[in-house]
Design a protein around this motif. Structure first.
Motif, mmCIF file in Angstrom:
data_model
loop_
_atom_site.group_PDB
_atom_site.id
_atom_site.type_symbol
_atom_site.label_atom_id
_atom_site.label_comp_id
_atom_site.label_asym_id
_atom_site.label_seq_id
_atom_site.Cartn_x
_atom_site.Cartn_y
_atom_site.Cartn_z
ATOM 1 N N ALA A 1 0.829 -1.203 0.000
ATOM 2 C CA ALA A 1 0.000 0.000 0.000
ATOM 3 C C ALA A 1 0.867 1.258 0.000
ATOM 4 O O ALA A 1 0.556 2.233 -0.691
ATOM 5 C CB ALA A 1 -0.935 -0.005 1.202
ATOM 6 N N LEU A 2 1.960 1.233 0.743
ATOM 7 C CA LEU A 2 2.880 2.374 0.760
ATOM 8 C C LEU A 2 3.500 2.581 -0.612
ATOM 9 O O LEU A 2 3.574 3.711 -1.110
ATOM 10 C CB LEU A 2 3.973 2.165 1.805
ATOM 11 N N GLN A 3 3.925 1.505 -1.247
ATOM 12 C CA GLN A 3 4.510 1.615 -2.581
ATOM 13 C C GLN A 3 3.497 2.134 -3.594
ATOM 14 O O GLN A 3 3.826 2.965 -4.449
ATOM 15 C CB GLN A 3 5.070 0.274 -3.024
ATOM 16 N N THR A 4 2.258 1.672 -3.489
ATOM 17 C CA THR A 4 1.203 2.143 -4.385
ATOM 18 C C THR A 4 0.928 3.623 -4.160
ATOM 19 O O THR A 4 0.778 4.387 -5.118
ATOM 20 C CB THR A 4 -0.080 1.329 -4.168
ATOM 21 N N THR A 5 0.876 4.036 -2.902
ATOM 22 C CA THR A 5 0.652 5.443 -2.582
ATOM 23 C C THR A 5 1.769 6.309 -3.144
ATOM 24 O O THR A 5 1.518 7.345 -3.763
ATOM 25 C CB THR A 5 0.564 5.634 -1.054
ATOM 26 N N GLN A 6 3.012 5.887 -2.957
ATOM 27 C CA GLN A 6 4.138 6.663 -3.466
ATOM 28 C C GLN A 6 4.119 6.748 -4.988
ATOM 29 O O GLN A 6 4.354 7.811 -5.558
ATOM 30 C CB GLN A 6 5.455 6.037 -2.995
ATOM 31 N N THR A 7 3.808 5.641 -5.647
ATOM 32 C CA THR A 7 3.768 5.633 -7.110
ATOM 33 C C THR A 7 2.673 6.551 -7.634
ATOM 34 O O THR A 7 2.899 7.342 -8.558
ATOM 35 C CB THR A 7 3.543 4.195 -7.622
ATOM 36 N N LYS A 8 1.476 6.458 -7.052
ATOM 37 C CA LYS A 8 0.374 7.310 -7.504
ATOM 38 C C LYS A 8 0.675 8.779 -7.249
ATOM 39 O O LYS A 8 0.360 9.639 -8.069
ATOM 40 C CB LYS A 8 -0.927 6.910 -6.808
ATOM 41 N N PHE A 9 1.289 9.083 -6.103
ATOM 42 C CA PHE A 9 1.602 10.477 -5.798
ATOM 43 C C PHE A 9 2.655 11.023 -6.751
ATOM 44 O O PHE A 9 2.539 12.135 -7.247
ATOM 45 C CB PHE A 9 2.066 10.622 -4.348
ATOM 46 N N ARG A 10 3.683 10.253 -7.019
ATOM 47 C CA ARG A 10 4.758 10.709 -7.896
ATOM 48 C C ARG A 10 4.299 10.890 -9.335
ATOM 49 O O ARG A 10 4.812 11.737 -10.061
ATOM 50 C CB ARG A 10 5.919 9.724 -7.857
ATOM 51 N N ASN A 11 3.314 10.094 -9.746
ATOM 52 C CA ASN A 11 2.801 10.175 -11.112
ATOM 53 C C ASN A 11 1.607 11.118 -11.224
ATOM 54 O O ASN A 11 0.979 11.164 -12.289
ATOM 55 C CB ASN A 11 2.403 8.786 -11.618
ATOM 56 N N ASN A 12 1.304 11.847 -10.163
ATOM 57 C CA ASN A 12 0.144 12.747 -10.122
ATOM 58 C C ASN A 12 -1.129 12.019 -10.513
ATOM 59 O O ASN A 12 -1.971 12.553 -11.234
ATOM 60 C CB ASN A 12 0.362 13.969 -11.012
ATOM 61 N N ASP A 13 -1.284 10.805 -10.026
ATOM 62 C CA ASP A 13 -2.445 9.972 -10.353
ATOM 63 C C ASP A 13 -3.425 9.968 -9.197
ATOM 64 O O ASP A 13 -3.800 8.946 -8.658
ATOM 65 C CB ASP A 13 -1.965 8.540 -10.671
ATOM 66 N N TYR A 14 -3.830 11.149 -8.787
ATOM 67 C CA TYR A 14 -4.777 11.272 -7.690
ATOM 68 C C TYR A 14 -5.861 12.174 -8.127
ATOM 69 O O TYR A 14 -6.799 12.482 -7.681
ATOM 70 C CB TYR A 14 -4.109 11.764 -6.398
#
Length: 106
Positions: free
Chosen positions: A93-106
């Motif tokens: 979940a942490l890795q998914t959160t970091q990936t989505k945040f870095r890719n502006n996928d929110y």
């Protein structure tokens, strides 16, 4: 032999709790930083959406820690499995959160 299983169960569950708490701390850091910036509301909403996952993984790992502290070789094995599953879920979940945040996928 039972003491060794108990020590391993304690270590596994402690690492799992730290992983779950780390995800919560990361979300808290994102929320805090986003509140200080103009236009940061989408990041705050993104972090709030991820909080239930953090709460569940933290609860599972804390329960596993409490079971490991309770005793018994069978309980320790169950606590290791529960803690490892919760810790792995928190890490993913942490890795998914970091990936989505870095890719502006929110």
């Amino acid at each position: 032999m039972g003491a060794l299983i108990g020590i391993v169960a304690l270590l596994v569950t402690l690492v799992a709790v730290v992983a779950a708490a780390g995800h919560g701390a990361y979300l808290g850091m994102l929320t805090s930083a986003a509140k200080k910036r103009p236009g940061g509301q989408p990041v705050v909403e993104f972090a709030r959406k991820r909080l239930p996952v953090t709460g569940v993984t933290l609860a599972v790992t804390v329960v596993a820690l409490l079971i490991a502290l309770g005793g018994g070789a069978g309980a320790d094995v169950f606590a290791m499995l529960l803690g490892a599953g919760g810790g792995a879920g928190a890490l993913k979940a942490l890795q998914t959160t970091q990936t989505k945040f870095r890719n502006n996928d929110y």
